[in-house]
Write a protein that holds these residues in place. Structure first.
Motif, mmCIF file in Angstrom:
data_model
loop_
_atom_site.group_PDB
_atom_site.id
_atom_site.type_symbol
_atom_site.label_atom_id
_atom_site.label_comp_id
_atom_site.label_asym_id
_atom_site.label_seq_id
_atom_site.Cartn_x
_atom_site.Cartn_y
_atom_site.Cartn_z
ATOM 1 N N ARG A 57 -4.722 22.722 4.676
ATOM 2 C CA ARG A 57 -4.121 21.608 5.431
ATOM 3 C C ARG A 57 -4.009 20.361 4.565
ATOM 4 N N ILE A 58 -5.057 20.043 3.825
ATOM 5 C CA ILE A 58 -5.049 18.853 2.990
ATOM 6 C C ILE A 58 -4.084 19.029 1.808
ATOM 7 N N GLU A 59 -4.076 20.217 1.192
ATOM 8 C CA GLU A 59 -3.212 20.463 0.043
ATOM 9 C C GLU A 59 -1.739 20.361 0.398
ATOM 10 N N ALA A 60 -1.390 20.582 1.655
ATOM 11 C CA ALA A 60 0.012 20.496 2.075
ATOM 12 C C ALA A 60 0.553 19.077 1.967
ATOM 13 N N GLY A 61 -0.349 18.080 1.947
ATOM 14 C CA GLY A 61 0.069 16.700 1.720
ATOM 15 C C GLY A 61 0.736 16.022 2.891
ATOM 16 N N GLN A 62 0.529 16.516 4.101
ATOM 17 C CA GLN A 62 1.176 15.939 5.275
ATOM 18 C C GLN A 62 0.185 15.347 6.275
ATOM 19 N N MET A 63 -1.044 15.112 5.839
ATOM 20 C CA MET A 63 -2.065 14.620 6.771
ATOM 21 C C MET A 63 -1.792 13.193 7.215
ATOM 22 N N ILE A 83 0.860 -1.180 0.000
ATOM 23 C CA ILE A 83 0.000 0.000 0.000
ATOM 24 C C ILE A 83 0.894 1.226 0.000
ATOM 25 N N ILE A 84 0.952 1.911 -1.140
ATOM 26 C CA ILE A 84 1.790 3.103 -1.274
ATOM 27 C C ILE A 84 1.017 4.314 -0.764
ATOM 28 N N GLY A 85 1.527 4.944 0.290
ATOM 29 C CA GLY A 85 0.835 6.065 0.916
ATOM 30 C C GLY A 85 -0.150 5.578 1.962
ATOM 31 N N GLY A 86 0.359 4.964 3.016
ATOM 32 C CA GLY A 86 -0.509 4.280 3.966
ATOM 33 C C GLY A 86 -1.055 5.115 5.106
ATOM 34 N N ALA A 87 -0.537 6.336 5.321
ATOM 35 C CA ALA A 87 -0.887 7.068 6.532
ATOM 36 C C ALA A 87 -2.079 8.003 6.393
ATOM 37 N N GLY A 88 -2.547 8.252 5.185
ATOM 38 C CA GLY A 88 -3.705 9.119 4.994
ATOM 39 C C GLY A 88 -4.997 8.415 5.362
ATOM 40 N N GLY A 89 -6.119 9.097 5.158
ATOM 41 C CA GLY A 89 -7.402 8.519 5.512
ATOM 42 C C GLY A 89 -7.708 7.239 4.761
ATOM 43 N N LEU A 90 -7.452 7.231 3.451
ATOM 44 C CA LEU A 90 -7.731 6.049 2.637
ATOM 45 C C LEU A 90 -6.783 4.912 2.987
ATOM 46 N N GLY A 91 -5.505 5.218 3.126
ATOM 47 C CA GLY A 91 -4.540 4.192 3.509
ATOM 48 C C GLY A 91 -4.859 3.591 4.862
ATOM 49 N N SER A 92 -5.304 4.421 5.788
ATOM 50 C CA SER A 92 -5.637 3.948 7.132
ATOM 51 C C SER A 92 -6.749 2.908 7.091
ATOM 52 N N MET A 93 -7.769 3.153 6.279
ATOM 53 C CA MET A 93 -8.865 2.191 6.159
ATOM 54 C C MET A 93 -8.430 0.941 5.396
ATOM 55 N N ALA A 94 -7.642 1.133 4.328
ATOM 56 C CA ALA A 94 -7.203 -0.015 3.543
ATOM 57 C C ALA A 94 -6.356 -0.965 4.386
ATOM 58 N N ILE A 95 -5.471 -0.417 5.198
ATOM 59 C CA ILE A 95 -4.645 -1.255 6.068
ATOM 60 C C ILE A 95 -5.533 -2.046 7.025
ATOM 61 N N GLN A 96 -6.495 -1.370 7.631
ATOM 62 C CA GLN A 96 -7.360 -2.052 8.605
ATOM 63 C C GLN A 96 -8.196 -3.150 7.963
#
Length: 339
Positions: free
Chosen positions: A322-328, A154-167
Motif C-alpha cells: 500500500r505504501i509503495e504504491a505512493g497513493q497514501m 510544501i511539495i507532497g502535502g497529503a501524506g503523513g509527513l505533509g499532513s503534520m507539516a501543514i498543521q
C-alpha cells in the motif's frame, strides 16, 4: 515474543517477503523502556529499509518505526516513565523496529500517548511529528511566534509527513501555506489539514505560484523525490531562501543551480539525533510531550485514515504494498499482536 521479520528484499507479491517468527523477550536496561506494542503505523522508511537489504540475512530483521504501547518494565537509569504508562515513539533506525509484540526504546525519544487517541491513532503521530517539527523549526528555522506572512511551499502535502507539516505551520507560524497535491481527495485533505492554497504538482508549479501572486517563495519543504523538482526548485526559490529535503538521492545533483541565489539547502532525517546520540536527542521526547498536549487540546489532528488488521506477516506485506504504491492520504495502521 512474537515478531514479523524480513530476510531479504523480495517484492510484496511474494508471500515470503515477510515471515512470522519468535525470539526471546528483550530486557530493559539503562535508559530503555520495554514496551508492549498496542498499535503501529506504516511509513515509507519501512519499505526503503527493506529495499536496502543485500543478499539474505542470517536472522530476520524487524522493521517498523512508529508505535504506541504500554510500558512493561524500565531500566535502572529511567526517570520519566514507569510500568503501566502508555507511550508513543518512532524508535531508532539502528535497533529492532516495532513489527513485534515487545520493543526496547530509549526514554529520551518517547512521549506520552495523547489521552483522546486510540493506540493506533497515536501510533500515527511520532515519526511524522518529529520530522515535520525538525524540518520546519530546526532546518528551515521558521520562528514559531513572530514569523511574518511568508510563503511556505510544501511539495507532497497529503501524506503523513505533509499532513503534520501543514498543521504545525498553520498553528505555530504565520506562514502562508501552499501545499501540492494532484488528486481531488488529496487536495481536500491538505485543505482540511490547514493549507491556505493547494496547487497541482503534476502541472507547472511556477505558473501556479504566479497565479497566486508569488514569483518566488522563500521557503520550500520538499517531501517528495528530489530529482523531478530540482530545477523547478532552483527557479521558484527566492534569493537567500531555504529548502529542506527529506528524500535520499543517489544521483549527483547540480548544487550550482542555487549558488546565485545563495540558497540554504538542508536535509532532515528524524533518526539523526538517536543514531549519533547527539545532545539534542532528548528534544525529541520534549517535542512529543508538547504534541500530545496539542492533540488533547484539539489543536492538532491525528492522521490515521485506514486500519489493516493486527500485526502479522500477511498484513505487514499488504501494508508495504500500500505504501509503495505512493497513493497514501494520511497513514495506515495495525493493532498489536496480542492487544
Amino acid at each position: 515474543m512474537k515478531a514479523v521479520g524480513v530476510l531479504e528484499n523480495l517484492p510484496t507479491s511474494n508471500v515470503a517477503s515477510f515471515v512470522d517468527f519468535e525470539l526471546p523477550d528483550p530486557v530493559a536496561r539503562g535508559k530503555n523502556l520495554l514496551v508492549r506494542i498496542h498499535g503501529i503505523s506504516m511509513n515509507p522508511v519501512d519499505f526503503k529499509e527493506r529495499h536496502d537489504i543485500v543478499g539474505k540475512l542470517a536472522e530476520p530483521a524487524i522493521l517498523g518505526w512508529d508505535a504506541c504501547g504500554e510500558v512493561m518494565a524500565v531500566g535502572d537509569e529511567v526517570t520519566e516513565y514507569k510500568a503501566g504508562d502508555m507511550v508513543m515513539y518512532a524508535g531508532e533506525i539502528n535497533r529492532p523496529g516495532c513489527h513485534a509484540e515487545l520493543q526496547l526504546v530509549d526514554e529520551r525519544i518517547v512521549g506520552p500517548k495523547p489521552t483522546r487517541l486510540t493506540p493506533e491513532e497515536a501510533a500515527c503521530v511520532p515519526l511524522t511529528a518529529l520530522a515535520a517539527w525538525e524540518a520546519l523549526f530546526d532546518r528551515l528555522e521558521i520562528d514559531r511566534l513572530t514569523d511574518e506572512n511568508t510563503a511556505l511551499l510544501i511539495i507532497g502535502g497529503a501524506g503523513g509527513l505533509g499532513s503534520m507539516a501543514i498543521q504545525f505551520a498553520r498553528q505555530l507560524s504565520k506562514c502562508k501555506i501552499i501545499a501540492t497535491a494532484s488528486r481531488k481527495e488529496s487536495k481536500d485533505w491538505c485543505l482540511k489539514m490547514g493549507a491556505h492554497h493547494v496547487i497541482d504538482h503534476s502541472k507547472n508549479l511556477k505558473e501556479q505560484l504566479v497565479n497566486l501572486d508569488h514569483d518566488t517563495v522563500p521557503l520550500i519543504l520538499n517531501l517528495s523525490s528530489n530529482i523531478p523538482y530540482w530545477e523547478t526548485m532552483a527557479e521558484i526559490i527566492a534569493p537567500e531562501g531555504a529548502i529542506c529535503l527529506v528524500a535520499s538521492t543517489k544521483a549527483k545533483l547540480d548544487l550550482d543551480l542555487f549558488m546565485g541565489k545563495s540558497v540554504r539547502i538542508n536535509y532532515e532525517l528524524m533518526f539523526t539525533r538517536s543514531l549519533y546520540a547527539t545532545d539534542k536527542m532528548p528534544a525529541q521526547g520534549d517535542v512529543l510531550r508538547q504534541v500530545a498536549k496539542m492533540i488533547d487540546s484539539g489543536t492538532i489532528l491525528h492522521t490515521r485514515t485506514e486500519g489493516m488488521g493486527k500485526i502479522s506477516a500477511a498484513n505487514i506485506r499488504k501494508g508495504h504494498a500500500r505504501i509503495e504504491a505512493g497513493q497514501m492520504i494520511g497513514k495506515a495502521t495495525l493493532s498489536g499482536i496480542n492487544t
